[in-house]
Structure formats: C-alpha cells, structure tokens
Scaffold this active site. Sequence first.
Site, short mmCIF file in Angstrom:
data_model
loop_
_atom_site.label_atom_id
_atom_site.label_comp_id
_atom_site.label_asym_id
_atom_site.label_seq_id
_atom_site.Cartn_x
_atom_site.Cartn_y
_atom_site.Cartn_z
N CYS A 41 0.64 -1.32 -0.03
CA CYS A 41 -0.09 -0.15 -0.15
C CYS A 41 0.81 1.34 0.14
O CYS A 41 0.34 2.38 -0.40
CB CYS A 41 -0.90 -0.02 1.17
SG CYS A 41 -1.69 -1.72 1.54
N HIS A 64 -8.85 4.12 -1.55
CA HIS A 64 -7.61 3.38 -1.38
C HIS A 64 -7.15 2.35 -2.54
O HIS A 64 -7.09 1.38 -2.47
CB HIS A 64 -7.60 2.67 -0.18
CG HIS A 64 -6.01 1.99 0.10
ND1 HIS A 64 -4.87 2.43 -0.29
CD2 HIS A 64 -5.94 0.96 1.01
CE1 HIS A 64 -4.00 1.55 0.16
NE2 HIS A 64 -4.55 0.77 0.98
#
Length: 391
Positions: free
Chosen positions: A86, A335
Amino acid sequence: MRDVYLIGAGQTAFGAFPQRSYRDLFAKAYQHARKRVDGDIETKDIDEAVVGSLGVGGRQLGLSGPAVTEHVGLQNIPCTRVENACAAGGFAVRQAVQAIRSGMADVVLAGGFEVMSDLSSEMTKYWLGVSGETEWERLTGTTFSGVYAQMASAYLDTYDATVEDLSRVAVKNHKNGAKNPKAHLDFECSLEDAVGAPEVANPLNLYHCCPTSDGAAVALLASEDVVGEYTDDRLRVAGVGAASDHVGLAERDSYVGLAATETAAQTAYERSGVGPDDLDFAEIHDCFAIAELLAYEDLDFCERGEAAKLLREGITEPDGDLPVNTSGGLKSKGHPIGATGTGQMVEVFDQFTGQAGDRQLDSPRYGLTHNVGGSGGATVVHVFENEGVKR
C-alpha cells in the site's frame, strides 16, 4: 544535493470502475497533472518515471510501469515500477526525489494506479493478502481487517480509548471526503451510524475500514535548477524518511505502534528541519480507523496513549490546530493501492496552491504525507514546504 519541488499533481476520481483500463486511468491522471503545471510542460521534458502498483489481478506484473508510461508517450525514458504494498505510491515519490537530488534527472513523474473492483471478493482478499505475512497470517486465514483488529484490540486494552473513538475517525474523514469531488465514499456519516455499523473483525466494523478502490494519481517533480521554467510556486520537498519492519505482527515487540512509521517520521523531521509542531496539515494512512490513531502517536503528534484526545478535542478537524486527512483520507477518498501515496501528493498540491475548494485551509506552509505498506512492513513520510508562505 539539489532541492526538489512539486510542480503539478493530478488524479482520477477514486471509486469502482471495473470497466476502465488501468492504462486509461493513468493517462487521465497524467493529463490532469500536466494541465495543473503553470507553465507549459511537454512529454519530452520528463526525464524519468517511477510508477507504483501492487498489480492486483496480475496485470502486467513484469512491466506495468512501461505499460502505462508508453500509453502516454513516455516510451523512451527510464521507467521503474515500485511495489511496496500500500506504500507503493509513496515510495515512487521517494525514488523520484532521489533521482532528482542525485543529478540524474531534472523532471520526474511519480505515479500510481490500481484497478481492484473487477475481481471477486475472494480474489481481492488474495491479492491484498500477499502484502502481509504469507505463511503465518494469510495462509492461516487472517485478513488485513483481522490483522488491524488485533492492533485495535491491543490499543483499546492498553490505553484510554474506545470503539467510539475509532468511529470519530470515520465521522471526521467522511465529513472531509464529502467535500472532495474525487472521493470514493463522498458522503457524511453520523457518530451513531459509525458506532452501530455491522462488525467486520471485532472491534472493527464497516465504518472503520476503507474501501477497495480503483484510480490513478500522478505527481510531477522538478529540480531547483529548472523549477522556474514551469511555475512561480515553490512547493519544496523539505524532507523524506522511510523505514521497514517485520512484515508479520507476531515478530514485533508491540502491537500499539508502527516502528517503521516512527523511524521514517524522525528521519523526515531531521532532514527537513521541520517538527510536528510546525505542521499545518497532514495526510496520513488510515486504511483502518485504528491506523489513524496509531499514526498520531508514531508521527509524534501527541504522547503515547493520547491519540483519542486529539479526536475528542477537535485538534485534527479542518478548523483544529493540526488538520488530518482533509482529502477524506483512505477511509472516504478511497484506497487504490498504488495510487494512494501519489494521491496524497494531490492534496498537498491542492492545499498549497489554494485549489482545495471547500476543504481549503488558510495559507498552509508545512504539510506531511504518511504512506504505509501492509500492516507496517514499510513506511514512507514526506514533509513539504510552501516557500511562498512566511510566518
């Protein structure tokens, strides 16, 4: 080493776009970033590109960087794909900064992209899970919500914080995201809604978890030698810090903090000469509500165990002393893994150039971005200065 400046940044909307190509999303973000550079910038001006992506669904795992850059006419420059879960986008920016500071390039594109909504929920969990500890977490059935739930349980047991405090993160970030036309979940929620949402992994519920999103974001960076050719704004990358840690929770000394964030933050503060008390806003990695609470303490915004106090007293609200996630954060803005870190640069650019609309802060001088890979296996922190604002 030469100073590095942010001269433009753009992104697509974050959301669910299963019919969109990742090349198409990247191209849209690239064109948006180019249009926001004050002076003309041509494709030929860009010396290098660094692109972040997890490669969800196996898309061009070997050459996904060149696959998107050649699509926008950048096929004759060096292009490197960065994968750090991420934190891929944030590390792409770090690599771009290093290329400029070293003198190897004057203008570098740092981008990120991901398409995640075109897979089944089971396959999506698989691709997300590869960013964690494979043998002892993913293959034993633990999901990322389960991993962060363990951290949340430990935190609530250790400090004066409650599930309601976790929900305050969601309420704040949804309120901010409702003002962001690029946000995936662009609606407000009440504290009652956030407390009473369906459970995902005790003590985390649906409102404590960010969505899986599609999208792309691009930041354009230039050296001090050429920045004046493109803009009069001096948005300087004042400091960068990065660190890694054990990938799995079981190997760590503590569940109530991320050592990689603490180290990365201290490095960024030391290199920039800017401390947490100087910051005017921060974009931090709130993949789960507990992650925002941990970040407050890891980034030295407050003492250990006092993160909930910042929320309760409104300190991290837009009108507070240190606004956090004015974009809506991962929780509301979304995200799309590879685009998350570069998307944070878009909010920095918006705030520094007065283009944040209803989210606009009053003449911010210093901002911070914080991007985490997995459950803390890798972290990168950037500190930015708007040199046009003096105090």
